[in-house]
Design an enzyme around this catalytic site. Structure first.
Site, PDB file in Angstrom:
ATOM      1  N   ASP A   9       0.827  -1.211   0.000  1.00 30.87           N
ATOM      2  CA  ASP A   9       0.000   0.000   0.000  1.00 30.87           C
ATOM      3  C   ASP A   9       0.861   1.262   0.000  1.00 30.87           C
ATOM      4  O   ASP A   9       0.648   2.189   0.780  1.00 30.87           O
ATOM      5  CB  ASP A   9      -0.959  -0.014   1.192  1.00 30.87           C
ATOM      6  CG  ASP A   9      -1.992  -1.123   1.075  1.00 30.87           C
ATOM      7  OD1 ASP A   9      -2.823  -1.038   0.154  1.00 30.87           O
ATOM      8  OD2 ASP A   9      -1.948  -2.075   1.870  1.00 30.87           O
ATOM      9  N   HIS A  11       1.089   3.208  -2.717  1.00 27.58           N
ATOM     10  CA  HIS A  11       0.254   4.182  -3.434  1.00 27.58           C
ATOM     11  C   HIS A  11       1.073   5.281  -4.105  1.00 27.58           C
ATOM     12  O   HIS A  11       0.771   6.474  -3.978  1.00 27.58           O
ATOM     13  CB  HIS A  11      -0.792   4.779  -2.498  1.00 27.58           C
ATOM     14  CG  HIS A  11      -1.866   3.809  -2.119  1.00 27.58           C
ATOM     15  ND1 HIS A  11      -3.004   3.629  -2.877  1.00 27.58           N
ATOM     16  CD2 HIS A  11      -1.959   2.932  -1.082  1.00 27.58           C
ATOM     17  CE1 HIS A  11      -3.764   2.704  -2.317  1.00 27.58           C
ATOM     18  NE2 HIS A  11      -3.146   2.248  -1.232  1.00 27.58           N
ATOM     19  N   ASP A  50      -0.830  -2.782  -4.344  1.00 26.01           N
ATOM     20  CA  ASP A  50      -1.040  -1.334  -4.417  1.00 26.01           C
ATOM     21  C   ASP A  50       0.283  -0.585  -4.346  1.00 26.01           C
ATOM     22  O   ASP A  50       0.449   0.364  -3.575  1.00 26.01           O
ATOM     23  CB  ASP A  50      -2.008  -0.845  -3.342  1.00 26.01           C
ATOM     24  CG  ASP A  50      -3.474  -1.086  -3.719  1.00 26.01           C
ATOM     25  OD1 ASP A  50      -3.714  -1.569  -4.838  1.00 26.01           O
ATOM     26  OD2 ASP A  50      -4.362  -0.807  -2.895  1.00 26.01           O
ATOM     27  N   ASN A  85      -5.696  -3.968  -5.900  1.00 26.15           N
ATOM     28  CA  ASN A  85      -6.909  -3.537  -6.595  1.00 26.15           C
ATOM     29  C   ASN A  85      -6.765  -2.156  -7.233  1.00 26.15           C
ATOM     30  O   ASN A  85      -7.417  -1.864  -8.240  1.00 26.15           O
ATOM     31  CB  ASN A  85      -8.101  -3.532  -5.633  1.00 26.15           C
ATOM     32  CG  ASN A  85      -7.890  -2.631  -4.432  1.00 26.15           C
ATOM     33  OD1 ASN A  85      -6.915  -2.782  -3.698  1.00 26.15           O
ATOM     34  ND2 ASN A  85      -8.789  -1.691  -4.213  1.00 26.15           N
ATOM     35  N   HIS A  86      -5.918  -1.298  -6.692  1.00 25.15           N
ATOM     36  CA  HIS A  86      -5.780   0.049  -7.252  1.00 25.15           C
ATOM     37  C   HIS A  86      -5.042   0.045  -8.580  1.00 25.15           C
ATOM     38  O   HIS A  86      -5.339   0.858  -9.451  1.00 25.15           O
ATOM     39  CB  HIS A  86      -5.031   0.954  -6.266  1.00 25.15           C
ATOM     40  CG  HIS A  86      -5.924   1.631  -5.283  1.00 25.15           C
ATOM     41  ND1 HIS A  86      -6.274   2.956  -5.365  1.00 25.15           N
ATOM     42  CD2 HIS A  86      -6.553   1.159  -4.186  1.00 25.15           C
ATOM     43  CE1 HIS A  86      -7.075   3.277  -4.364  1.00 25.15           C
ATOM     44  NE2 HIS A  86      -7.248   2.197  -3.625  1.00 25.15           N
ATOM     45  N   HIS A 150      -3.542  -9.602  -1.528  1.00 27.48           N
ATOM     46  CA  HIS A 150      -4.095  -8.252  -1.370  1.00 27.48           C
ATOM     47  C   HIS A 150      -5.612  -8.342  -1.325  1.00 27.48           C
ATOM     48  O   HIS A 150      -6.244  -8.880  -2.229  1.00 27.48           O
ATOM     49  CB  HIS A 150      -3.665  -7.364  -2.546  1.00 27.48           C
ATOM     50  CG  HIS A 150      -3.997  -5.914  -2.365  1.00 27.48           C
ATOM     51  ND1 HIS A 150      -3.120  -5.018  -1.803  1.00 27.48           N
ATOM     52  CD2 HIS A 150      -5.116  -5.204  -2.660  1.00 27.48           C
ATOM     53  CE1 HIS A 150      -3.677  -3.815  -1.772  1.00 27.48           C
ATOM     54  NE2 HIS A 150      -4.900  -3.906  -2.286  1.00 27.48           N
ATOM     55  N   ASP A 181      -3.796  -4.120   1.623  1.00 29.19           N
ATOM     56  CA  ASP A 181      -5.111  -3.533   1.341  1.00 29.19           C
ATOM     57  C   ASP A 181      -5.680  -2.819   2.550  1.00 29.19           C
ATOM     58  O   ASP A 181      -6.150  -1.702   2.442  1.00 29.19           O
ATOM     59  CB  ASP A 181      -6.126  -4.555   0.815  1.00 29.19           C
ATOM     60  CG  ASP A 181      -7.298  -3.866   0.104  1.00 29.19           C
ATOM     61  OD1 ASP A 181      -7.158  -2.677  -0.233  1.00 29.19           O
ATOM     62  OD2 ASP A 181      -8.335  -4.504  -0.124  1.00 29.19           O
ATOM     63  N   HIS A 183      -5.077  -0.634   5.494  1.00 30.52           N
ATOM     64  CA  HIS A 183      -3.969   0.271   5.815  1.00 30.52           C
ATOM     65  C   HIS A 183      -3.619   0.298   7.294  1.00 30.52           C
ATOM     66  O   HIS A 183      -2.665   0.973   7.695  1.00 30.52           O
ATOM     67  CB  HIS A 183      -4.290   1.684   5.336  1.00 30.52           C
ATOM     68  CG  HIS A 183      -4.276   1.836   3.852  1.00 30.52           C
ATOM     69  ND1 HIS A 183      -4.283   3.059   3.215  1.00 30.52           N
ATOM     70  CD2 HIS A 183      -4.242   0.909   2.858  1.00 30.52           C
ATOM     71  CE1 HIS A 183      -4.261   2.877   1.902  1.00 30.52           C
ATOM     72  NE2 HIS A 183      -4.246   1.579   1.661  1.00 30.52           N
TER      73      HIS A 183
END
Length: 387
Positions: A9, A11, A50, A85-86, A150, A181, A183
């Protein structure tokens, strides 16, 4: 013994609050993880999905990732990852690009052995496809096995994926499951299997108040424990959370006084208003915080307002509208084409005049089952287009 960093994550590319500095903050946090991995001499960096905030990261985000992964390659530390998924695309994944460059390895149903541990990967699977998913994996002859995945798994809060069922259907017994996933870092045990979330490396929403960091996971044949999980915090951008519970006569001046009591220099300031009190104009509070040195200030008014005898209660939030929309879209359980449309509409790099045409292109591509056209936005989406 295998000792790995379990992160996820990250990002990358997320320009939170539309601030370029926040985009850099997410990159800096990932940089810190990579630096720690090299300094500590771990056996691998395991990323639980992610890596990117969006399935269409900018070219600068791609180049920055390559620049950060090269030192890992030079240190002979493998970067093992799954797709979240992102960032998931319809065709080849961004991890596939990095794999062709020798910078990463995408984990799957075949074991990737590091020291004495076999690592397997399970990319994010949409809810509609989980019942038909095959959890069969190839066997291994290592001392330990770990699954990297994830999603929002049981037994943790907000779960929608039954980990007990996944472990029961898997053809290998796992000593640990390393997840991304959620956080919020957390650890639990299902039978003999340790299950852990590493949490995000930067605050992707105002609800993430605890320090950010990652896990260090060790696998050994010690008589007391086979798996040891510890935490390492990261030095990330300061967030100042100001909770203002207003009394009947309190208002803007009360909140400003609370802000004067705090050091705001270069911080993201999140003001949450509860209680009663007078009407507060968020813009006035935000200007006040910014004038006192904050990187940016956001106001989240949680009070309920009655605009009439029959008016419903309204919860007004100004803290992070993009995050609120994303969470709501996720809660709706929309399929991938619908999520694509949502991203197009909220893409601030796309001219308003082009939104309608882009949505029509996506819709036509879905109806024609034309995945190539669905990703035809001028950006490279496959490994071949980069070569």
């Amino acid at each position: 013994m295998a000792r790995v960093i379990h992160t996820g994550d990250t990002h990358l590319g997320y320009q939170q609050y539309h601030a370029p500095q926040r985009r850099q903050d997410f990159l800096d946090a990932f940089d810190a993880v990579i630096t720690d991995a090299i300094d500590e001499g771990v056996d691998a960096v395991v990323h639980a999905g992610d890596l990117y905030h969006d399935r269409q990261p900018g070219l600068r985000d791609i180049l920055d990732t390559i620049a950060l992964l090269r030192p890992l390659q030079d240190a002979d530390i493998p970067f093992l990852a799954v797709v979240g998924n992102h960032e998931g695309t319809r065709d080849a994944q961004w991890l596939d690009l990095f794999e062709t460059l020798g910078l990463a390895e995408r984990l799957d149903d075949s074991p990737r052995v590091v020291a004495d541990t076999a690592f397997y990967g399970l990319d994010y699977v949409p809810q509609s496809k989980r019942d038909d998913h095959d959890y069969t994996v190839a066997d291994h002859d290592a001392d330990h096995a770990a699954l990297v995945s994830h999603g929002l798994f049981t037994p943790f809060p907000y779960a929608n994926w039954d980990l007990d069922a996944v472990l029961a259907d898997a053809t290998v017994e796992f000593d640990a499951v390393l997840l991304g996933d959620n956080h919020t870092p957390d650890t639990a045990q299902l039978g003999d299997t340790w299950v852990t979330y590493c949490g995000s490396t930067e605050r992707a929403s105002a609800s993430e108040r605890d320090p950010r960091g990652y896990n260090i996971v060790s696998f050994s044949s010690d008589a007391t424990t086979d798996v040891a999980i510890s935490r390492k915090s990261l030095n990330t951008r300061e967030f100042v959370f100001v909770d203002a519970d207003l009394g009947p006569t309190d208002g803007t001046a009360f909140i400003q006084e609370r802000l004067r009591e705090r050091a705001l220099d270069d911080a993201v300031v999140v003001v949450t208003i509860t209680g009663d009190g007078d009407t507060v104009t968020p813009a006035e509070i935000e200007r006040f915080g910014d004038d006192r040195g904050a990187l940016l200030t956001r106001v989240n008014d949680r009070r309920e307002f009655d605009t009439g005898d029959d008016a419903p209660d309204v919860d007004v939030s100004f803290a992070d509208p993009d995050d609120a929309v994303e969470q709501r879209v996720r809660d709706l359980g929309l399929d991938e084409p619908a999520r694509d449309v949502d991203r197009i509409v909220r893409d601030d790099t796309l001219a308003d005049a082009a939104v309608r045409e882009r949505v029509i292109q996506r819709a036509e591509a879905v109806l024609d089952d034309d995945a190539d056209a669905a990703d035809d936005d001028g950006r490279p989406t496959t490994v071949e287009e980069f070569q």
